[in-house]
Design an enzyme around this catalytic site. Structure first.
Site, PDB file in Angstrom:
ATOM      1  N   ARG A 108       0.867  -1.179   0.000  1.00 43.13           N
ATOM      2  CA  ARG A 108       0.000   0.000   0.000  1.00 43.13           C
ATOM      3  C   ARG A 108       0.897   1.221   0.000  1.00 43.13           C
ATOM      4  NH1 ARG A 108      -5.301   1.603   1.621  1.00 43.13           N
ATOM      5  NH2 ARG A 108      -5.345   3.743   2.395  1.00 43.13           N
ATOM      6  N   HIS A 135      -7.171   0.931  -6.668  1.00 46.74           N
ATOM      7  CA  HIS A 135      -7.493   0.395  -5.333  1.00 46.74           C
ATOM      8  C   HIS A 135      -8.424  -0.815  -5.524  1.00 46.74           C
ATOM      9  CE1 HIS A 135      -7.821   0.113  -1.157  1.00 46.74           C
ATOM     10  NE2 HIS A 135      -8.471   1.224  -0.843  1.00 46.74           N
ATOM     11  N   GLN A 138     -10.583  -2.593  -2.613  1.00 41.17           N
ATOM     12  CA  GLN A 138     -11.739  -1.808  -2.175  1.00 41.17           C
ATOM     13  C   GLN A 138     -12.936  -2.072  -3.078  1.00 41.17           C
ATOM     14  OE1 GLN A 138     -12.154   0.431   0.594  1.00 41.17           O
ATOM     15  NE2 GLN A 138     -14.271   0.146  -0.080  1.00 41.17           N
ATOM     16  N   ASP A 233     -15.630   9.840  -2.323  1.00 45.41           N
ATOM     17  CA  ASP A 233     -14.344   9.653  -1.649  1.00 45.41           C
ATOM     18  C   ASP A 233     -13.843  11.029  -1.245  1.00 45.41           C
ATOM     19  OD1 ASP A 233     -12.000   8.524  -0.696  1.00 45.41           O
ATOM     20  OD2 ASP A 233     -11.114   8.176  -2.666  1.00 45.41           O
ATOM     21  N   CYS A 274     -15.428   4.796   0.756  1.00 49.64           N
ATOM     22  CA  CYS A 274     -14.352   3.859   1.078  1.00 49.64           C
ATOM     23  C   CYS A 274     -13.688   4.157   2.425  1.00 49.64           C
ATOM     24  CB  CYS A 274     -13.315   3.824  -0.037  1.00 49.64           C
ATOM     25  SG  CYS A 274     -12.610   5.425  -0.445  1.00 49.64           S
ATOM     26  N   ARG A 302     -14.250  -5.409   3.491  1.00 48.44           N
ATOM     27  CA  ARG A 302     -12.832  -5.413   3.155  1.00 48.44           C
ATOM     28  C   ARG A 302     -12.173  -6.695   3.657  1.00 48.44           C
ATOM     29  NH1 ARG A 302      -9.865  -1.040   2.325  1.00 48.44           N
ATOM     30  NH2 ARG A 302      -8.526  -2.525   1.259  1.00 48.44           N
TER      31      ARG A 302
END
Length: 317
Positions: A108, A135, A138, A233, A274, A302
């Site tokens: 990440r 991502h 996600q 987001d 998210c 997740r």
């Protein structure tokens, strides 16, 4: 019959077919049910997993750690002070060292090229926990949440409101194209996604038998009409703090508030984010805490979808 994803990297959903993504979602749902019933068959027994974090994260770190533990693996966290990409040690050298010690590597961080280099040199599956461009883990959690709520994905209208060219906007557009959703990216035109990526997603949607579509719009009230899902987001990501004032000015008309939720014309529209959320910026507290907000179902998912990725690529199914 399960698809064989053993040994595969998970860097972007572009690399996976519709059937492969659907398989991961089915596996996620199965693993979630087994956890609920406390059925334990450790499919990652004896595996060791490296968790590389240039960027911190609550959900990604916890999801990988607990998923590994649930399935019998050991997860080792390596923060930004433990790795030296582009500094003391080349990424390819780090990859070759870790690949000899671990069975899988999560990364990440910032540059997507870093996770690509890890995948090129590690010799073990590498999973993208987030880069500046994509991502994908996600999106699996988001799709599982939508599927659970509506009973399916095909034909659902998802409107992404905000910075449509960030890693979430890019990945959601790909995911919708692959899975037959109608994707609407709604943002100011300067924040529309890369035209080449848009064209690629439109081609995927057109060639799919699922009938998804890709649309870009810049008027929020028009974009959300008939939406099954409104997604947003943060307006600026970690490392972009200097753009905060500029983004707030540009994106304030794109805030997800009750007026925008009502503009859908539907009482069934759900809200997704998210996380973490900057309430008062991209979403109001009222929408975030509304019964139609499914952000915590999404956050929990997740765990189950990340578990599915690891089980499918290095585990015993």
């Amino acid at each position: 019959m399960p698809l064989n994803l053993h040994g595969r990297h998970f860097l972007t959903l572009k690399d996976f077919t519709t059937q492969e993504i659907q398989f991961l979602l089915t596996l996620s749902a199965n693993l979630k049910e087994k956890k609920r019933l406390r059925i334990r068959r450790p499919s990652l027994e004896g595996r060791n997993i490296a968790l590389l974090f240039e960027k911190p994260s609550t959900r990604t770190r916890c999801a990988f750690t607990i998923a590994a533990s649930d399935e019998g693996a050991h997860a080792e966290f390596l923060g930004k002070n433990d790795i030296h990409f582009g500094g003391k040690e080349d990424t390819k050298d780090t990859a070759r060292v870790l690949g000899r010690m671990f069975d899988g590597i999560q990364f990440r961080g910032f540059k997507h090229s870093t996770v690509e280099d890890l995948a090129k040199y590690a010799g073990v599956p590498v999973w993208n926990g987030l880069t500046d461009d994509y991502h994908p883990t996600q999106i699996l959690a988001d799709m599982l949440t939508i599927q659970e709520h509506f009973g399916g994905l095909k034909g659902r209208r998802l409107v992404y409101v905000g910075d449509a060219r960030n890693n979430m906007g890019n990945s959601m557009m790909i995911g919708c194209a692959k899975l037959g959703l109608h994707y609407v990216g709604c943002s100011p035109k300067p924040l529309w996604p890369n035209p080449e990526l848009v064209a690629m997603c439109q081609k995927i949607a057109e060639e799919s038998a699922l009938g998804g579509t890709i649309t870009l719009m810049d008027k929020p009230n028009d974009a959300v009409k008939g939406a099954d899902v409104i997604y947003t987001d943060v307006w600026y990501s970690m490392g972009e703090e200097e753009k905060a004032a500029e983004r707030k000015k540009l994106l304030s008309p794109y805030q997800v508030n009750m007026k925008l939720l009502d503009a859908t014309g539907s009482d069934e529209t759900i809200f997704l984010h998210c996380l973490p959320a900057f309430k008062g910026n991209e979403v109001t507290e009222e929408v975030f805490e509304h019964p139609r907000s499914k952000v915590f179902d999404e956050a929990e998912n997740r765990l189950h979808t990340i578990k599915a990725v690891m089980v499918a690529t290095i585990g015993d199914i």
